[in-house]
Scaffold this active site. Structure first.
Site, PDB file in Angstrom:
ATOM      1  N   ASP A 131       0.821  -1.207   0.000  1.00 53.27           N
ATOM      2  CA  ASP A 131       0.000   0.000   0.000  1.00 53.27           C
ATOM      3  C   ASP A 131       0.859   1.261   0.000  1.00 53.27           C
ATOM      4  OD1 ASP A 131      -2.675   1.272   0.539  1.00 53.27           O
ATOM      5  OD2 ASP A 131      -1.633   1.941   2.342  1.00 53.27           O
ATOM      6  N   GLU A 168       1.140  -0.522  -5.162  1.00 49.61           N
ATOM      7  CA  GLU A 168       0.157   0.529  -5.350  1.00 49.61           C
ATOM      8  C   GLU A 168       0.903   1.853  -5.386  1.00 49.61           C
ATOM      9  OE1 GLU A 168      -3.494   3.110  -3.640  1.00 49.61           O
ATOM     10  OE2 GLU A 168      -1.814   2.551  -2.393  1.00 49.61           O
TER      11      GLU A 168
HETATM   12  C1  GLC Z   1      -4.237   3.293  -0.325  1.00 47.38           C
HETATM   13  C2  GLC Z   1      -5.519   2.523  -0.144  1.00 47.38           C
HETATM   14  C3  GLC Z   1      -6.571   3.433   0.444  1.00 47.38           C
HETATM   15  C4  GLC Z   1      -6.075   3.979   1.764  1.00 47.38           C
HETATM   16  C5  GLC Z   1      -4.696   4.641   1.600  1.00 47.38           C
HETATM   17  C6  GLC Z   1      -4.068   4.919   2.937  1.00 47.38           C
HETATM   18  O1  GLC Z   1      -4.360   4.297  -1.267  1.00 47.38           O
HETATM   19  O2  GLC Z   1      -5.930   1.970  -1.362  1.00 47.38           O
HETATM   20  O3  GLC Z   1      -7.791   2.763   0.601  1.00 47.38           O
HETATM   21  O4  GLC Z   1      -6.989   4.903   2.250  1.00 47.38           O
HETATM   22  O5  GLC Z   1      -3.810   3.824   0.900  1.00 47.38           O
HETATM   23  O6  GLC Z   1      -3.670   3.723   3.529  1.00 47.38           O
END
Ligand code: GLC
Ligand code: CA
Length: 540
Positions: A202, A244
């Site tokens: 993440d 991500e």
């Molecule tokens: C990522 C996740 C999101 C979350 C953020 C902070 O973007 O996909 O849902 O709010 O990280 O952890």
């Protein structure tokens, strides 16, 4: 199959929010055992790998992305034993499972942060990023612009400011501290030892901060991520890291390194352009993006998607494109959130099943391993009036029974209300009804998945774009051992006449709505109906 270390390159992924999926103990909250009971369903759709959103103890201020204990399961969802059983049962069916690894921050309820605040001499104090003023790192943008005004928040207890890129309740970890880097490795080993096949990491661009930069994609961050990859390769070969990183193409490409950083990365820049193309009936946005996409190392793969659990982000487009997407897909202010759109796939396309099928076909024809967001395989709706991004995280609609079959016997409240009214309500849209209807979205998608899996060449990176002078069409061609595969899609609302390449082809598959004109391959011409597609194979 479970032996192939490059398995991810040609897998169908499926994103599950455990809380939203199936409630086994009738307390209104989906749980790990509920998910385990639904594995056969995922297998029947053709899923190869499940991605679990955070399942860890959390005060749920950011739906679990605010973790208070990295070494346990949230009691609402079950126990570590339930988790092990889920992993085992997933593997028994020949599928894999990866979990979210939240690298950048913890919850402010995490014991580490509590100690860090109350005792400056505690080793945990150095787990976080502190400053006496909120003036440092001004070059970093604010991500949750609808709710946060600064990346610094004052801690009364500590008498200083702490750094956070997301909600104030999510203090960032201090990666300059070697103890934090080691802690993260223990967290990884803990879950990998339980048998999971890797992580969706993440928010990876934000690990380190440096004055005078935007504090994203820093060399220090890449160096540490490569260290994590070395750990995976040395101790857990065959398991993967999926990034991500919602970034521009060049910055995103960097997360693959030389094939020594992430195995996979979400293909963020392509996603909004698919929505743009179908809105305009013009493939230019997709084609331009593909033309400009940098090549990736041979042992890597994109993860392509249409929607996920967050708002449909329109950060990485020009401001005109963003305005267009907002006007078209989010005409009501409540549909917008931060720099995005809080709606699901089916409502974005007005529930038009032919258009949904077409977008999936385009997604499946592109280089990458596609991921499906839970509920989008049956065209579930959203509830824009719920808080934050909750509107796209409502209970899975299994049947027309009480609570959509999510929590059949419960008469009290669910963790979020199920969608009941209108054309997306569970009496209309549910798994049970769709399994029994050959023309349902579920069965259309299942057919597409079967076709894609029967031709491993779909996982290749090299494609040639055809019909560039006919922008209503998006078509790609690529090679496999038995000849070429050609995928032709009509993005427009008008019939498109297409002259086929001078090749002998077989019909691989066609859209459900291509009924009027039939497909006469020897004639060398096809009339493609609005929003229809045809895929050809063995073209020689
Ligand atoms: C990522 C996740 C999101 C979350 C953020 C902070 O973007 O996909 O849902 O709010 O990280 O952890
Ligand atoms: Ca439950």
């Amino acid at each position: 199959m479970l032996e192939n270390n490059l398995w991810y390159q040609n897998s169908i992924f499926y994103e599950v929010h455990t809380r939203a999926f199936s409630d086994s103990n009738q307390d209104g909250i989906g749980d790990l055992n509920g998910l385990t009971q639904k594995l056969d369903y995922l297998k029947s759709l053709g899923v190869d790998c499940i991605w679990l959103l955070p399942i860890y103890p959390s005060p749920l201020k950011d739906d679990g992305y605010d973790i208070s204990d990295f070494y346990n399961v949230h009691p609402d969802l079950g126990t570590l034993e339930d988790f092990k059983k889920l992993v085992e049962e997933t593997h028994r069916r020949g599928m894999r499972i990866i979990a979210d690894l939240v690298v950048n921050h913890t919850s402010d309820q995490c014991r580490w942060f509590q100690e860090a605040q109350s005792n400056p001499d505690s080793p945990y104090h150095q787990y976080y990023v502190w400053n006496d003023t909120p003036e440092k790192y001004r070059g970093a943008r604010i991500i949750f612009i609808d709710s946060e005004t600064s990346n610094w928040t004052w801690s009364e207890k500590a008498g200083k400011y702490y750094w956070h890129r997301f909600y104030a309740c999510q203090p960032d970890l201090n990666y300059d501290n070697p103890a934090v880097r080691e802690e993260l490795k223990s967290i990884m080993r803990f879950w990998l030892d339980m048998g999971i096949d890797g992580f969706r990491a993440d928010a990876v661009p934000y690990l380190f901060e440096r004055e005078g930069t935007n504090c994203e994609n820093l060399p220090e961050t890449h160096a540490f991520l490569k260290e994590l990859r070395r750990l995976m390769d040395a101790e857990y070969p065959g398991r993967i890291l999926l990034a991500e990183a919602n970034q521009w193409p060049r910055d995103l490409r960097a997360y693959f390194g030389d094939g020594d950083e992430f195995h996979m990365a979400f293909r963020f820049p392509l996603m909004p352009r698919m929505f743009m193309a179908i809105a305009k009936g013009d493939s230019t946005a997709i084609v331009d993006n593909l033309d400009q996409s940098p090549e990736i190392p041979a042992n890597c793969q994109w993860c392509t998607f249409l929607r996920n659990h967050d708002e449909l982000t329109v950060e990485m487009v020009t401001s005109e494109e963003r305005q267009f997407l907002w006007d078209f897909y989010a005409p009501e202010p409540r549909m917008r959130l931060n720099l995005g759109i809080r709606r699901r796939l089916a409502p974005l396309l007005n529930g038009d099943i032919d258009k949904i099928e077409l977008l999936y076909a385009i997604l499946f024809s592109l280089p990458g391993a596609p991921i499906i967001y839970y509920g989008d395989e049956i065209g579930m709706g959203d509830n824009i009036w719920l808080n934050d991004r909750d509107g796209v995280r409502t209970p899975m609609q299994w049947s027309a029974k009480a609570n959509g079959g999510f929590s059949e016997k419960l008469t009290g409240n669910l963790y979020l209300p199920v969608i009941q009214e209108g054309k997306f309500g569970y009496p209309q849209v549910n798994v049970e009804a769709q399994i029994n209807d050959p023309n349902s979205l579920f069965n259309r998608l299942r057919r597409l998945i079967t076709v894609r899996k029967s031709h491993p060449a779909f996982s290749r990176q090299e494609i040639e774009i055809l019909y560039r002078d006919q922008p209503e069409i998006f078509a790609v061609q690529f090679s496999e051992s038995g000849g070429k595969i050609i995928c032709i899609h009509n993005l427009s609302s008008r019939v498109q006449d297409i002259v086929l390449p001078d090749l002998q082809c077989n019909l691989l598959t066609q859209s459900t709505n291509q009924t009027k004109y039939g497909i006469d391959l020897p004639a060398g011409k096809i009339s493609l109906e609005p929003y229809a597609y045809v895929w050809l194979s063995h073209c020689l």
